[in-house]
Write a protein that holds these residues in place. Structure first.
Motif, PDB file in Angstrom:
ATOM      1  N   THR A 168      -6.760   0.482   4.575  1.00 39.30           N
ATOM      2  CA  THR A 168      -5.512   1.361   3.756  1.00 39.30           C
ATOM      3  C   THR A 168      -5.704   0.672   2.564  1.00 39.30           C
ATOM      4  OG1 THR A 168      -4.314   1.163   5.687  1.00 39.30           O
ATOM      5  CG2 THR A 168      -2.952   1.728   3.838  1.00 39.30           C
ATOM      6  N   THR A 181      -8.426   2.321   0.263  1.00 39.68           N
ATOM      7  CA  THR A 181      -8.164   3.782   0.029  1.00 39.68           C
ATOM      8  C   THR A 181      -7.101   3.830  -1.072  1.00 39.68           C
ATOM      9  OG1 THR A 181      -8.859   4.074   2.258  1.00 39.68           O
ATOM     10  CG2 THR A 181      -7.639   5.829   1.153  1.00 39.68           C
ATOM     11  N   VAL A 182      -5.987   3.226  -0.945  1.00 42.47           N
ATOM     12  CA  VAL A 182      -4.737   3.536  -1.941  1.00 42.47           C
ATOM     13  C   VAL A 182      -5.201   2.863  -3.343  1.00 42.47           C
ATOM     14  CG1 VAL A 182      -3.498   1.573  -1.286  1.00 42.47           C
ATOM     15  CG2 VAL A 182      -2.367   3.719  -2.381  1.00 42.47           C
ATOM     16  N   ALA A 234      -7.556   5.036  -4.871  1.00 44.75           N
ATOM     17  CA  ALA A 234      -6.711   6.370  -5.407  1.00 44.75           C
ATOM     18  C   ALA A 234      -6.055   6.218  -6.635  1.00 44.75           C
ATOM     19  CB  ALA A 234      -5.943   6.942  -4.188  1.00 44.75           C
ATOM     20  N   GLU A 249      -0.633   8.652  -3.298  1.00 44.80           N
ATOM     21  CA  GLU A 249      -0.138   8.453  -2.040  1.00 44.80           C
ATOM     22  C   GLU A 249      -0.752   9.528  -1.077  1.00 44.80           C
ATOM     23  OE1 GLU A 249       3.887   6.066  -3.248  1.00 44.80           O
ATOM     24  OE2 GLU A 249       3.932   8.260  -2.950  1.00 44.80           O
ATOM     25  N   GLY A 279     -11.731   8.531  -1.825  1.00 40.75           N
ATOM     26  CA  GLY A 279     -10.184   8.473  -2.488  1.00 40.75           C
ATOM     27  C   GLY A 279     -10.107   8.559  -3.937  1.00 40.75           C
ATOM     28  N   SER A 287      -4.535   9.350  -0.271  1.00 40.25           N
ATOM     29  CA  SER A 287      -4.717   8.034   0.653  1.00 40.25           C
ATOM     30  C   SER A 287      -4.387   8.461   2.078  1.00 40.25           C
ATOM     31  CB  SER A 287      -3.902   6.724  -0.048  1.00 40.25           C
ATOM     32  OG  SER A 287      -4.163   6.533  -1.367  1.00 40.25           O
ATOM     33  N   MET A 292       2.065   8.058   3.621  1.00 39.59           N
ATOM     34  CA  MET A 292       1.123   6.860   3.443  1.00 39.59           C
ATOM     35  C   MET A 292       1.486   5.495   4.494  1.00 39.59           C
ATOM     36  SD  MET A 292      -1.185   5.696   1.746  1.00 39.59           S
ATOM     37  CE  MET A 292      -1.914   3.993   1.898  1.00 39.59           C
ATOM     38  N   ASN A 300       0.761  -1.302   0.007  1.00 37.31           N
ATOM     39  CA  ASN A 300      -0.092  -0.059  -0.104  1.00 37.31           C
ATOM     40  C   ASN A 300       0.625   1.194  -0.190  1.00 37.31           C
ATOM     41  OD1 ASN A 300      -2.443  -1.702   0.348  1.00 37.31           O
ATOM     42  ND2 ASN A 300      -2.284  -1.347   2.379  1.00 37.31           N
TER      43      ASN A 300
END
Length: 340
Positions: free
Chosen positions: A279, A282-283, A286, A259, A146, A262, A184, A27
């Motif tokens: 996590t 979200t990333v 994004a 990054e 995100g 996120s 991040m 991530n």
């Protein structure tokens, strides 16, 4: 018997934390490694350090896990600890399955699914309103936010640098990715290590070895931070390849935005909402958001569909594994308890 079960809970929780580290190491660093902003080894060292620091910066998410998912207050100590053991087995099992398949699923939701599944199998009270407000809603909205933020900011950035020379601009963003990847990784430690703290704290509360008014003991924080850092340093190359290249080929500018967005979402949920968000979700969203600014077809939606399927399955799958573990282990542990 209680002492033995507490030791088992702590060991399994730290084992889960370790799998969380190598499962979610991608991530923080996948885009930085794929754009060659950082070498893999430097990226892993940086992520491990920032995971440790992030884990020590707060406890609100941990307290949510310990007090807002299932109610163990009225259960016998050994029974409550058995439920926690089975929840961890469910979460670890799903983590290993998705790691083997190279899918960036959520360790957060695996743990929550494990707690819910074991709690239901044991006829415990599940705080469904809290699960809905602090798990389900953030699970839905965090990826959407995100994606939308990353897309909007990337569009604005592309307009700002439209006349800039590509080569030096990308070099600057490659340097900036060192900062965004660190942010991040800090957010990952802040969110994910706290879930392990919460499970250990829940076990200590169950047997009366901790005071809820005094908060989480320092040794619990340190142990969880160390475990997730060690797991992060061991790396998660299968998942890193998925995030770094299989969803979309990421350039330094897009990696920096993905990054940064996120990390912002993670901090907001940890400090403002006290919500245990994913996590991973979200990333990944994004990365899709910045990728879609090239053109929608630039995102490999087939891979994205497989990831989304793993997201949807995570809570029920981990819950099912945890429930089966409870149905198998509870009679055996009850029998052993009678012997002692």
């Amino acid at each position: 018997m209680e002492v033995f079960l507490v030791i088992v809970v702590v060991a399994l929780a730290l084992g889960f934390d370790y799998t969380n580290g190598f499962h979610d190491a991608a991530n923080a660093i996948a885009t930085s490694v794929s754009t060659r902003a950082l070498t893999p080894r430097i990226a892993l060292i940086m992520a491990a350090i920032m995971n440790f620091v992030g884990a020590m910066l707060g406890t609100a998410v941990a307290e949510t896990i310990a007090t807002s998912i299932i109610d163990l207050q009225d259960s016998e100590n050994a029974h409550g600890l058995t439920v926690i053991v089975c929840a961890l087995l469910g979460a670890i099992g799903w983590n290993l399955i998705t790691w083997w398949r190279g899918l960036p699923s959520s360790s957060t939701h695996a743990l929550i699914g494990g707690l819910v599944g074991a709690g239901i199998a044991a006829s415990m009270t599940v705080f469904w309103s809290s699960v809905y407000e602090k798990v389900v809603l953030p699970m839905i909205f965090s990826p959407l936010i995100g994606f939308a933020l990353a897309f909007a900011i990337m569009v604005g950035l592309l307009w700002l640098i439209r006349n800039a020379a590509p080569a030096p601009t990308m070099r600057r963003f490659r340097l900036a990715q060192t900062v965004s990847a660190s942010a991040m990784a800090l957010g990952h430690g802040l969110q994910d290590a706290q879930k392990t703290m919460g499970v250990i704290f829940l076990a200590l509360l169950t047997v009366g070895w901790a005071d809820p008014d005094e908060g989480i003991p320092l040794w619990v924080k340190f142990a969880a931070a160390a475990a997730i850092s060690a797991g992060t340093y061991s790396g998660g190359w299968r998942i890193m390849r998925t995030l770094g290249r299989k969803i979309i080929e990421v350039d330094p500018a897009r990696g920096f935005i993905a990054e940064s967005v996120s990390a912002t979402v993670l901090y907001a949920n940890a400090y403002l909402l006290h919500a245990p968000v994913s996590t991973t979700h979200t990333v990944t969203s994004a990365i899709m958001g910045v990728g879609a600014t090239k053109r929608l077809s630039a995102v490999r939606w087939g891979v994205a569909r497989n990831i989304a399927t793993a997201w949807v399955l995570t809570i029920p799958a981990a819950a099912a594994v945890a429930a089966v573990c409870y149905l198998v282990l509870n009679p055996a542990l009850t029998w052993i308890g009678r012997l002692f």
